[in-house]
Design a protein around this motif. Structure first.
Motif, short mmCIF file in Angstrom:
data_model
loop_
_atom_site.label_atom_id
_atom_site.label_comp_id
_atom_site.label_asym_id
_atom_site.label_seq_id
_atom_site.Cartn_x
_atom_site.Cartn_y
_atom_site.Cartn_z
N UNK A 665 52.06 48.78 37.17
CA UNK A 665 51.48 49.08 35.86
C UNK A 665 51.29 47.83 35.03
N UNK A 666 52.24 46.88 35.11
CA UNK A 666 52.10 45.62 34.38
C UNK A 666 50.87 44.86 34.85
N UNK A 667 50.75 44.74 36.18
CA UNK A 667 49.61 44.00 36.72
C UNK A 667 48.29 44.68 36.37
N UNK A 668 48.28 46.00 36.38
CA UNK A 668 47.05 46.75 36.05
C UNK A 668 46.64 46.54 34.60
N UNK A 669 47.58 46.68 33.65
CA UNK A 669 47.19 46.59 32.24
C UNK A 669 46.78 45.16 31.89
N UNK A 670 47.41 44.17 32.50
CA UNK A 670 46.99 42.78 32.27
C UNK A 670 45.58 42.57 32.81
N UNK A 671 45.31 43.16 33.97
CA UNK A 671 43.96 43.05 34.55
C UNK A 671 42.92 43.70 33.65
N UNK A 672 43.22 44.92 33.20
CA UNK A 672 42.27 45.62 32.34
C UNK A 672 42.10 44.91 31.00
N UNK A 673 43.14 44.24 30.52
CA UNK A 673 43.01 43.47 29.28
C UNK A 673 41.98 42.36 29.45
N UNK A 674 42.01 41.69 30.59
CA UNK A 674 41.02 40.60 30.80
C UNK A 674 39.59 41.15 30.75
N UNK A 675 39.40 42.29 31.39
CA UNK A 675 38.06 42.89 31.41
C UNK A 675 37.64 43.36 30.02
N UNK A 676 38.58 43.89 29.27
CA UNK A 676 38.26 44.34 27.91
C UNK A 676 37.94 43.15 27.01
N UNK A 677 38.70 42.08 27.13
CA UNK A 677 38.42 40.87 26.34
C UNK A 677 37.02 40.36 26.63
N UNK A 678 36.63 40.37 27.88
CA UNK A 678 35.28 39.92 28.24
C UNK A 678 34.22 40.85 27.67
N UNK A 679 34.47 42.17 27.75
CA UNK A 679 33.54 43.16 27.22
C UNK A 679 33.33 42.99 25.71
#
Length: 948
Positions: A665-679
Motif C-alpha cells: 500500500x505504501x509503494x502504491x500510494x507513493x506511485x499514484x502521488x507521482x502520477x497525480x503530481x504530474x497530472x
C-alpha cells in the motif's frame, strides 16, 4: 487539531499573518512571473465574477511562487469615473442637500477623495477574504500621482503625433449624466415598440412610377424627423431609380432634402425608403459620410428639442447655408413628449400612413437608467488605425497567445473594424484633459499650463482655461501593465516584470480593455503587455441565467463563505426593488431555493468550486450542490489529517532516518502521488483548472482517504508488524499528506496552511519556525517512484474487497459480521497475491478466513463475484435466516412486479403512446427497463437463497 473543520477560525488569522510577514512580495530570485489584477471599481464590492477571476489569478500566482519564480501579482483599483461621481453626488445631496454645482468642481472632487480614503476600500477587504496573495505594498490607484503622470505623458505624445484629435462626432450621450459614455456602459433592452410609417411629399411636382406624390418612410423615433438630411433608397431598387437626385419636402419643417441611393436602404423592408438623420443615428451617420450629407442636430444635451437646429459638415464645421429653422411648437419639449406631438401633427396633416407594433431594442445607460441618445458633440478621439496594426501583428505572430485560441478570432474581428476611440467624458472625476484654450478657442496641449505657455510661446498675460472634460476610465486603465510599474520612469520593476506573463479576463472586455492595452503598451514600451490572455466565461446562476440585481438571482461570494440567514438574503435581493410584485416573486423564489438560508462554506470550498467549473472559455452554471460537496471535501481532508496526526505525532515517522520497510500500500500510494503530481502540473500549465482540481480531488478522496488510510491500519495496528514496517507506513502517511497539502495550496490556501504547520515537522520538510507552505517547493513527480506492479496488485486487492462488500449488500449481510471467502478459477499470480495480502484482505473485507480453492467443483453453495477471471466466493450456509430473507425478497419482487404492471399498462394504451411527447414515452420505457432489471436481480438472489 480541532475535531471539526471550522474555516472561520483559521482563514482571517492566516491571511493577517501572511500579510504581516510580507509573504506576497516578489522574492527577487528566480525567473519573473507577473500578473496584473484587472482593477475593480473603487466603488464596487466583490461579485461572483470577481471571485471566480481572482481565484484563478491567485491559483496561478501561488503555484508559480511555489515553483520558485520571482512572482508579482500587482493589485490596484480603478477610479470609476461615472460610478464614483454618482455615488458621491448622492451622498452630498443626502447629507448636505447640495448638488456638485453648489460646491464647485474643486470642493466636490475633494469630497470624492475624502470618500475614497474613508469608504473606498470595501473591495480590497473582500479580496483579502478570498485569500488573494497580491502585493499590497505596491497597491495602485488609477488616479494616484504616478498614474496621473503616465496618463498626461501618453496624451501629450499621442497628440504630438496627431494620433489624438478633437472633433465633432456622434457619440452615445446620456441625457441624465450629461456625458458621452462607452458602448460597454450601454445596456440594450428588448421591448415592444411602435413603427410609424410617414408620407414624405415629393417636391417640384415629381411623382413615383405608380403616380404617388410622396414616399413612405418608417421610423421608431419620429422626433428625429426634425433633423432629417435625406431619404435613401437602395441603388438596385427599380421602383425609385428615377427619383435619385430629386427632393422631398420634410414634413412639419419644410426643408428640402434629397433622395439618395445607398445600400443601407433595404428593398425588402417596408417601402424600401429610409429617412436619414446623420446627427442622431449611427447608421445614418455612415450614410451621411458616404453621401456627403449635412449633420443637423436638433437636440440639446438634455435631449430636448432646440429652438433652432445646428448644421455642420462632416468635419464639424458650421454650415451657414443650411436653414436651421425648427417649428416653434416643439422648442423645449423633451424628446418623448415631442414624439407624441409630432405623431399627432403628422396624423392631422394626413401624413401618417400606419403604425405597427414591433419588438426592438432600446439603449439605456447602465448607471443612469436613461435612454441613450446618439448626439453630435465636441469630443477628444484617438485615431486607432495606425495603433491597431502592430496590435494585430502581435497576436498573428504569436507574441501574444489567447487561451482558448478561438478568442483570437473575436479579437481580430474587432481590431479590423475599428472606429476612432472617443476618450473624453463630461465629468468632474477623472484625469482632466491636459489641454488649454484661449479666448478665441485655440487649443494648446501640454503637461501643464506653464509648459503650454513655454511650448507655444504664449505671453504671460494671455488668459488660458483648461479643458473641462476628463478622460474615459478605459484610457487610464489601458496603461495598466506599464503604468503600475513606474513608467514613464525606467524603473527596476518595469525592467523585471514587463511584459507581464498572463492576463486573466472575461471575453466581454477583450475590445474595451485588452485590445486597448495591447495598442497602448506596444506604442509606448515597444513590448507586448502580456504573453498570454486567459479568457474565462461568465458566472451564471444554476439555471444558466445571467446574475443581476433586477432578476434577484445574485449571489454574494462573501455570503457563500460566511453564510447568511434566509430573511437577510431575501432583504438583500429585494431591498431596493421599486416594483412590489417583482420583489414578492423574488422573495418567494429565494425562500424556495434557500429554505434554510446559506450555511457557511469557507473560502477554500468556494475557490475549489470555481476551479472545478473553470472549463476554458465557457460560462459556468454555479452549482450550490458542488459547493456543498467541496465543503465536504475540506472536511474529508481535515479528518484524514487528524487520523494521520493521531498515528504519527509522538511516533517515529522516519524524519530522522532509520530503517523503513514499505508495504504494498505504501509503494502504491507513493506511485499514484507521482502520477497525480504530474497530472495537476500539466493541467495548470494548460490553464485546465477543472482538470487540476479533479485530479487532486480523485486522489485525495478516492485513493488516499478511502483506500490508503484503511490499508495503513493493518500495519499500524498489527502487533506482529516490525518497527521498520510501522516506520515506513508512518513516513508514507505524513510525506504523502504533506505533498497533498502543497499540491492543494494554490487552490485551497487556508486549510492547506493550517494542516501543513502540524504535518510538515513530522515529514521532515520544515526548515524553521515561521515557515509557510506558500514558500515551499511545488511537488514534482519522480518517475523512479512510479510502481506499476504495485498499482496492479492494489487494484486486485481492491477488486476482491469490493466483491466481498457487494456480496454483503446483495445478500443483506451485516457489515460487521465476519465471513469466510474462497478465491478460485484465477491464475498463479492471483494465488500469489492472496498469499502476500492475506492480512489486508482479512482486515478490510472483515474476513475470518480466506483461502485459495484449486478445484472450483469443490466449492459449497456460495454468492459469487468476478474479479477479472477469478471468482470470489462467500459460502452462504449459516450466514442468514433463510425463511426471513426469502419472505423479504418475495415482498420486494411483488413490489417490482406491480411497478412493472403499471407501466406496461400505460405503454399498452395506444392513445397514450400516440399523443404523449416522444420524450415522455421514452422516459416510461426507460423506467420499465430499470424495474425489470431490478426484478431479475431479486429473482436471482431468491434462487440462491432457496438453494441453501
Amino acid at each position: 487539531m480541532d475535531k471539526t473543520y471550522q474555516p472561520e477560525q483559521i482563514e482571517t488569522r492566516w491571511y493577517e499573518r501572511w500579510e504581516a510577514d510580507n509573504r506576497f512580495a516578489a522574492s527577487g530570485e528566480g525567473e519573473p512571473f507577473s500578473i496584473m489584477i484587472p482593477p475593480p471599481n473603487v466603488t464596487g464590492s466583490l461579485h461572483m465574477g470577481h471571485a471566480f477571476q481572482d481565484t484563478i489569478m491567485d491559483t496561478l500566482t501561488r503555484w508559480r511562487r511555489m515553483q520558485g519564480r520571482n512572482t508579482l501579482w500587482q493589485v490596484g483599483t480603478d477610479h470609476a469615473g461615472i460610478a464614483t461621481q454618482m455615488l458621491v453626488e448622492r451622498k452630498v445631496a443626502a447629507e448636505e442637500g447640495k448638488s456638485r454645482h453648489d460646491l464647485g468642481r474643486e470642493a466636490f472632487t475633494d469630497k470624492i477623495w475624502e470618500w475614497k480614503h474613508e469608504s473606498g476600500g470595501e473591495i480590497t477587504r473582500q479580496l483579502r477574504r478570498m485569500g488573494a496573495s497580491v502585493d499590497w505594498s505596491r497597491e495602485r490607484f488609477t488616479m494616484d500621482d504616478g498614474f496621473y503622470k503616465a496618463v498626461q505623458e501618453v496624451f501629450v505624445r499621442l497628440h504630438e503625433e496627431n494620433l489624438i484629435y478633437r472633433g465633432k462626432r456622434l457619440v452615445n450621450w446620456d441625457p441624465t449624466l450629461h456625458t458621452a459614455i462607452s458602448d460597454l456602459e450601454v445596456e440594450n433592452r428588448d421591448q415592444q415598440g411602435s413603427f410609424w410609417h410617414f408620407r414624405y411629399p415629393l417636391a417640384d411636382g415629381v411623382t413615383t412610377d405608380d403616380g404617388k406624390g410622396y414616399l413612405v418612410v418608417a421610423t421608431t423615433r419620429p422626433e428625429t424627423l426634425l433633423g432629417d438630411s435625406a431619404v435613401a433608397v437602395n441603388p438596385e431598387d427599380p421602383r425609385y431609380a428615377s427619383l435619385v437626385g430629386k427632393f422631398v419636402e420634410l414634413p412639419l419643417v419644410g426643408r428640402r432634402i434629397p433622395v439618395v441611393a445607398d445600400e443601407h436602404a433595404d428593398m425588402e423592408k417596408g417601402s424600401g425608403c429610409v429617412k436619414i438623420t446623420p446627427a442622431h443615428d449611427f447608421n445614418d451617420y455612415e450614410v451621411g459620410k458616404r453621401c456627403g450629407l449635412p449633420l443637423i442636430n436638433v437636440f440639446t444635451q438634455d435631449a430636448a428639442v432646440r429652438e433652432t437646429a445646428e448644421a455642420f459638415d462632416l468635419q464639424g464645421r458650421p454650415l451657414p447655408d443650411v436653414d436651421p429653422s425648427l417649428p416653434a411648437a416643439y422648442a423645449g419639449l423633451g424628446r418623448f413628449e415631442a414624439r407624441e406631438r409630432i405623431v399627432a401633427d403628422m396624423d392631422a396633416a394626413g401624413l401618417l400612413e400606419q403604425v405597427e407594433t414591433v419588438s426592438n431594442t432600446l439603449p439605456y445607460g447602465d448607471r443612469s437608467g436613461d435612454v441613450i441618445e446618439p448626439l453630435l458633440t465636441d469630443q477628444w478621439f484617438v485615431a486607432v488605425e495606425e495603433l491597431a496594426k502592430p496590435a494585430i501583428a502581435a497576436v498573428e505572430n504569436g507574441d501574444i497567445e489567447f487561451v482558448p485560441k478561438n478568442y483570437e478570432n473575436m479579437y481580430f474581428a474587432w481590431m479590423r473594424d475599428l472606429q476612432d476611440w472617443c476618450i473624453s467624458r463630461q465629468l468632474w472625476w477623472g484625469h482632466r484633459i491636459p489641454a488649454w484654450y484661449d479666448a478665441e478657442g485655440n487649443v494648446y496641449v501640454a503637461r501643464s499650463e506653464a509648459e503650454a505657455r513655454e511650448k507655444h510661446g504664449l505671453p504671460a498675460d494671455l488668459e488660458l482655461t483648461q479643458d473641462e472634460d476628463v478622460l474615459d476610465t478605459w484610457f487610464s486603465s489601458g496603461l495598466w501593465t506599464f503604468g503600475t510599474l513606474g513608467w514613464p520612469e525606467q524603473t527596476e520593476e518595469l525592467a523585471t516584470f514587463h511584459p507581464t506573463s498572463v492576463l486573466v479576463t472575461g471575453f466581454d472586455i477583450i475590445f474595451f480593455w485588452v485590445a486597448r492595452m495591447i495598442m497602448m503598451t506596444l506604442k509606448f514600451t515597444g513590448e507586448v503587455p502580456f504573453k498570454q490572455v486567459y479568457v474565462h466565461g461568465l458566472v451564471r446562476d444554476g439555471q444558466g441565467q445571467k446574475m443581476s440585481k433586477s432578476k434577484g438571482n445574485v449571489l454574494d461570494p462573501i455570503d457563500l463563505i460566511d453564510g447568511i440567514a434566509l430573511e437577510t438574503l431575501v432583504e438583500k435581493r429585494t431591498g431596493n426593488m421599486m416594483q412590489p410584485q417583482k420583489a414578492k416573486a423574488i422573495a418567494k423564489a429565494t425562500r424556495a431555493e434557500f429554505p434554510e438560508g446559506i450555511e457557511p462554506h469557507g473560502t477554500d470550498a468556494l475557490r475549489f468550486t470555481f476551479l472545478s467549473q473553470a472549463t476554458t472559455g465557457r460560462d459556468i452554471k454555479f452549482d450550490m450542490g458542488r459547493l456543498d460537496g467541496y465543503r465536504n471535501f475540506c472536511n474529508k481532508l481535515w479528518n484524514a489529517s487528524r487520523y494521520v496526526l493521531m498515528n504519527a505525532e509522538g511516533q517515529d515517522t522516519g524524519a530522522d532516518g532509520g530503517e523503513v520497510e514499505l508495504s504494498l500500500a505504501d509503494r502504491w500510494i507513493v506511485s499514484r502521488l507521482q502520477q497525480t503530481q504530474a497530472q495537476v502540473t500539466r493541467a495548470m500549465e494548460e490553464f485546465r483548472f477543472d482538470h487540476a482540481s479533479q485530479a487532486l480531488y480523485d486522489f485525495v478522496w478516492n485513493e488516499y482517504c478511502d483506500w490508503y488510510l484503511e490499508l495503513s491500519k493493518p500495519v499500524l495496528w498489527d502487533e506482529g508488524a516490525s518497527d521498520a514496517a510501522k516506520r515506513g507506513t508512518r513516513r508514507t502517511l505524513v510525506r504523502v499528506l504533506e505533498a497533498i497539502l502543497r499540491l492543494a495550496h494554490p487552490m485551497m490556501p487556508f486549510i492547506s496552511e493550517e494542516i501543513w504547520q502540524r504535518v510538515a515537522p513530522l515529514a521532515g520538510t520544515r526548515a524553521a519556525d515561521g515557515d509557510s507552505i506558500m514558500n515551499q517547493p511545488w511537488p514534482l513527480a519522480n518517475e523512479a517512484l512510479v510502481d506499476e506492479a504495485a498499482t496492479r496488485d492494489i487494484e486486485w486487492l481492491k477488486g476482491v474487497i469490493v466483491a466481498v462488500r457487494n456480496i454483503r449488500a446483495e445478500m443483506n449481510i451485516a457489515p460487521g459480521k465476519p465471513l469466510e471467502a474462497l478465491l478460485t478459477k484465477g491464475g498463479p499470480e492471483d494465488a500469489e497475491r492472496l498469499a502476500a495480502n492475506r492480512l489486508f484482505l482479512s482486515k478490510l473485507a472483515k474476513l475470518e478466513r480466506v483461502e485459495w480453492l484449486d478445484d472450483p467443483e469443490q466449492a459449497p453453495l456460495s454468492a459469487t463475484q468476478l474479479v477479472g477471471d477469478m471468482e470470489v466466493l462467500v459460502p452462504m450456509a449459516d450466514l442468514i435466516d433463510k425463511d426471513t430473507e426469502l419472505a423479504r425478497l418475495a415482498k420486494e419482487i411483488d413490489k417490482q412486479e406491480k411497478l412493472i404492471g403499471g407501466i406496461e399498462k400505460k405503454l399498452g394504451n395506444e392513445s397514450f403512446v400516440a399523443k404523449a411527447p416522444e420524450t415522455v414515452v421514452e422516459k416510461e420505457r426507460a423506467k420499465l427497463a430499470d424495474f425489470e432489471a431490478a426484478r431479475r436481480l431479486l429473482v436471482e438472489q431468491r434462487e440462491k437463497i432457496d438453494a441453501l
